[in-house]
Design a protein around this motif. Structure first.
Motif, PDB file in Angstrom:
ATOM      1  N   LEU A 182      68.797 130.199  13.812  1.00 44.00           N
ATOM      2  CA  LEU A 182      68.791 131.493  13.132  1.00 44.00           C
ATOM      3  C   LEU A 182      69.675 132.501  13.865  1.00 44.00           C
ATOM      4  CD1 LEU A 182      67.667 133.240  10.849  1.00 44.00           C
ATOM      5  CD2 LEU A 182      65.755 133.802  12.338  1.00 44.00           C
ATOM      6  N   SER A 183      69.578 132.546  15.202  1.00 47.87           N
ATOM      7  CA  SER A 183      70.381 133.501  15.965  1.00 47.87           C
ATOM      8  C   SER A 183      71.868 133.205  15.825  1.00 47.87           C
ATOM      9  CB  SER A 183      69.964 133.506  17.432  1.00 47.87           C
ATOM     10  OG  SER A 183      70.094 132.223  18.001  1.00 47.87           O
ATOM     11  N   THR A 184      72.237 131.934  15.719  1.00 46.61           N
ATOM     12  CA  THR A 184      73.647 131.561  15.522  1.00 46.61           C
ATOM     13  C   THR A 184      74.130 132.086  14.176  1.00 46.61           C
ATOM     14  OG1 THR A 184      73.386 129.587  16.868  1.00 46.61           O
ATOM     15  CG2 THR A 184      75.251 129.615  15.356  1.00 46.61           C
ATOM     16  N   TRP A 185      73.328 131.887  13.149  1.00 46.36           N
ATOM     17  CA  TRP A 185      73.677 132.377  11.807  1.00 46.36           C
ATOM     18  C   TRP A 185      73.803 133.894  11.808  1.00 46.36           C
ATOM     19  CZ3 TRP A 185      70.622 135.418   8.492  1.00 46.36           C
ATOM     20  CH2 TRP A 185      71.138 135.579   7.199  1.00 46.36           C
ATOM     21  N   LEU A 186      72.856 134.596  12.451  1.00 44.91           N
ATOM     22  CA  LEU A 186      72.909 136.061  12.531  1.00 44.91           C
ATOM     23  C   LEU A 186      74.193 136.525  13.215  1.00 44.91           C
ATOM     24  CD1 LEU A 186      69.225 136.868  13.504  1.00 44.91           C
ATOM     25  CD2 LEU A 186      70.423 137.772  11.515  1.00 44.91           C
ATOM     26  N   TYR A 187      74.518 135.897  14.333  1.00 47.20           N
ATOM     27  CA  TYR A 187      75.751 136.249  15.042  1.00 47.20           C
ATOM     28  C   TYR A 187      76.967 136.053  14.154  1.00 47.20           C
ATOM     29  CZ  TYR A 187      75.199 137.476  19.938  1.00 47.20           C
ATOM     30  OH  TYR A 187      74.979 138.145  21.103  1.00 47.20           O
ATOM     31  N   GLN A 188      77.014 134.914  13.487  1.00 53.90           N
ATOM     32  CA  GLN A 188      78.170 134.587  12.676  1.00 53.90           C
ATOM     33  C   GLN A 188      78.359 135.597  11.550  1.00 53.90           C
ATOM     34  OE1 GLN A 188      78.135 130.589  11.160  1.00 53.90           O
ATOM     35  NE2 GLN A 188      80.356 130.488  11.249  1.00 53.90           N
ATOM     36  N   VAL A 189      77.314 135.900  10.816  1.00 54.09           N
ATOM     37  CA  VAL A 189      77.409 136.863   9.714  1.00 54.09           C
ATOM     38  C   VAL A 189      77.756 138.251  10.256  1.00 54.09           C
ATOM     39  CG1 VAL A 189      76.150 138.019   7.844  1.00 54.09           C
ATOM     40  CG2 VAL A 189      75.878 135.556   8.188  1.00 54.09           C
ATOM     41  N   THR A 190      77.097 138.646  11.350  1.00 50.72           N
ATOM     42  CA  THR A 190      77.346 139.968  11.930  1.00 50.72           C
ATOM     43  C   THR A 190      78.790 140.094  12.399  1.00 50.72           C
ATOM     44  OG1 THR A 190      75.021 140.168  12.588  1.00 50.72           O
ATOM     45  CG2 THR A 190      76.593 141.609  13.705  1.00 50.72           C
ATOM     46  N   LEU A 191      79.262 139.121  13.160  1.00 49.03           N
ATOM     47  CA  LEU A 191      80.642 139.178  13.661  1.00 49.03           C
ATOM     48  C   LEU A 191      81.657 139.157  12.519  1.00 49.03           C
ATOM     49  CD1 LEU A 191      80.641 136.941  16.834  1.00 49.03           C
ATOM     50  CD2 LEU A 191      81.238 139.355  16.694  1.00 49.03           C
ATOM     51  N   ASN A 192      81.444 138.281  11.556  1.00 49.31           N
ATOM     52  CA  ASN A 192      82.383 138.210  10.433  1.00 49.31           C
ATOM     53  C   ASN A 192      82.428 139.525   9.670  1.00 49.31           C
ATOM     54  OD1 ASN A 192      83.169 135.602  11.009  1.00 49.31           O
ATOM     55  ND2 ASN A 192      81.722 134.680   9.589  1.00 49.31           N
ATOM     56  N   THR A 193      81.277 140.150   9.472  1.00 46.50           N
ATOM     57  CA  THR A 193      81.219 141.435   8.773  1.00 46.50           C
ATOM     58  C   THR A 193      81.983 142.502   9.546  1.00 46.50           C
ATOM     59  OG1 THR A 193      79.072 140.863   7.828  1.00 46.50           O
ATOM     60  CG2 THR A 193      79.675 143.204   7.826  1.00 46.50           C
ATOM     61  N   ILE A 194      81.760 142.558  10.841  1.00 51.55           N
ATOM     62  CA  ILE A 194      82.428 143.567  11.671  1.00 51.55           C
ATOM     63  C   ILE A 194      83.931 143.324  11.725  1.00 51.55           C
ATOM     64  CG2 ILE A 194      82.690 144.386  14.050  1.00 51.55           C
ATOM     65  CD1 ILE A 194      79.620 144.049  14.307  1.00 51.55           C
ATOM     66  N   LEU A 195      84.335 142.081  11.950  1.00 50.21           N
ATOM     67  CA  LEU A 195      85.765 141.788  12.046  1.00 50.21           C
ATOM     68  C   LEU A 195      86.478 142.061  10.721  1.00 50.21           C
ATOM     69  CD1 LEU A 195      85.702 138.593  14.285  1.00 50.21           C
ATOM     70  CD2 LEU A 195      86.228 140.955  14.963  1.00 50.21           C
ATOM     71  N   THR A 196      85.821 141.749   9.623  1.00 51.30           N
ATOM     72  CA  THR A 196      86.398 142.052   8.310  1.00 51.30           C
ATOM     73  C   THR A 196      86.541 143.557   8.123  1.00 51.30           C
ATOM     74  OG1 THR A 196      85.484 140.046   7.336  1.00 51.30           O
ATOM     75  CG2 THR A 196      86.071 141.821   5.814  1.00 51.30           C
ATOM     76  N   ARG A 197      85.518 144.299   8.511  1.00 52.63           N
ATOM     77  CA  ARG A 197      85.566 145.765   8.392  1.00 52.63           C
ATOM     78  C   ARG A 197      86.675 146.346   9.260  1.00 52.63           C
ATOM     79  NH1 ARG A 197      81.166 150.344   8.103  1.00 52.63           N
ATOM     80  NH2 ARG A 197      82.381 152.039   8.983  1.00 52.63           N
ATOM     81  N   ARG A 198      86.805 145.851  10.486  1.00 50.66           N
ATOM     82  CA  ARG A 198      87.830 146.377  11.395  1.00 50.66           C
ATOM     83  C   ARG A 198      89.233 146.077  10.872  1.00 50.66           C
ATOM     84  NH1 ARG A 198      86.476 148.436  16.436  1.00 50.66           N
ATOM     85  NH2 ARG A 198      88.422 147.695  17.349  1.00 50.66           N
ATOM     86  N   LYS A 199      89.412 144.927  10.292  1.00 50.64           N
ATOM     87  CA  LYS A 199      90.721 144.611   9.718  1.00 50.64           C
ATOM     88  C   LYS A 199      91.017 145.541   8.547  1.00 50.64           C
ATOM     89  CE  LYS A 199      90.824 139.832  11.185  1.00 50.64           C
ATOM     90  NZ  LYS A 199      90.630 138.439  10.834  1.00 50.64           N
ATOM     91  N   LYS A 200      89.988 145.856   7.778  1.00 49.02           N
ATOM     92  CA  LYS A 200      90.150 146.738   6.628  1.00 49.02           C
ATOM     93  C   LYS A 200      90.435 148.173   7.069  1.00 49.02           C
ATOM     94  CE  LYS A 200      87.264 145.583   3.408  1.00 49.02           C
ATOM     95  NZ  LYS A 200      86.017 145.514   2.633  1.00 49.02           N
TER      96      LYS A 200
END
Length: 164
Positions: free
Chosen positions: A56-74
């Motif tokens: 679960l923690s791996t999934w949380l990290y993955q979704v959280t990081l992907n969301t942040i990195l996508t936002r920062r690129k935007k």
């Protein structure tokens, strides 16, 4: 337990992970709250599809990081005075054999890393093994190890240069 109640319980139990990652990229309180809301929304959207094949923690990290990195690129705006909490700063300084005594100084060093480097560093500091990090970031464990060594070298070089 309903899906909604299960989700709320998981978010409450793992809020430290979510907040830690968000804070590393968005230390400003307003930006932090905005990105945290984005992350929670993405976690909610992705939750029904979570198959529990990964931790679960791996999934949380993955979704959280992907969301942040996508936002920062935007956005493409750099967060001011990016920071990681003092415990993590001291831990990394010790691992990199840097005699940094001032957390603000080390925070500045961390702010010089690009987003992908910060993601690797945060996951490493949270105690994830290279294999787990590799799964989260779609890399090989060897590549994770190589990148972490390069990050440590970069931090050492930045530190030495800052002393001049």
């Amino acid at each position: 337990m309903s899906l909604e109640k299960e989700f709320i319980t998981i978010v409450q139990q793992h809020s430290g992970i979510i907040n830690s990652i968000c804070r590393a990229y968005y230390p400003d309180a307003d930006d932090l709250n905005d990105v945290r809301q984005d992350v929670l929304l993405q976690l909610w959207r992705a939750f029904p599809a979570f198959r529990r094949e990964a931790k679960l923690s791996t999934w949380l990290y993955q979704v959280t990081l992907n969301t942040i990195l996508t936002r920062r690129k935007k956005d493409r705006h750099q967060a001011r005075n990016e920071s990681i909490d003092e415990h993590h700063l001291n831990q990394l300084a010790a691992e990199a054999n840097l005699p940094v005594e001032d957390a603000q100084e080390f925070s500045w060093l961390i702010s010089q890393l690009d987003d992908d480097q910060k993601a690797l560093l945060i996951l490493s500091l949270e105690g994830y093994a290279n294999k787990e990090i590799a799964n989260m970031l779609n890399l090989t464990p060897t590549n994770v190890s190589t990148r972490l060594n390069r990050i440590k070298t970069k931090l050492k070089d930045l530190y030495r240069h800052a002393l001049r």
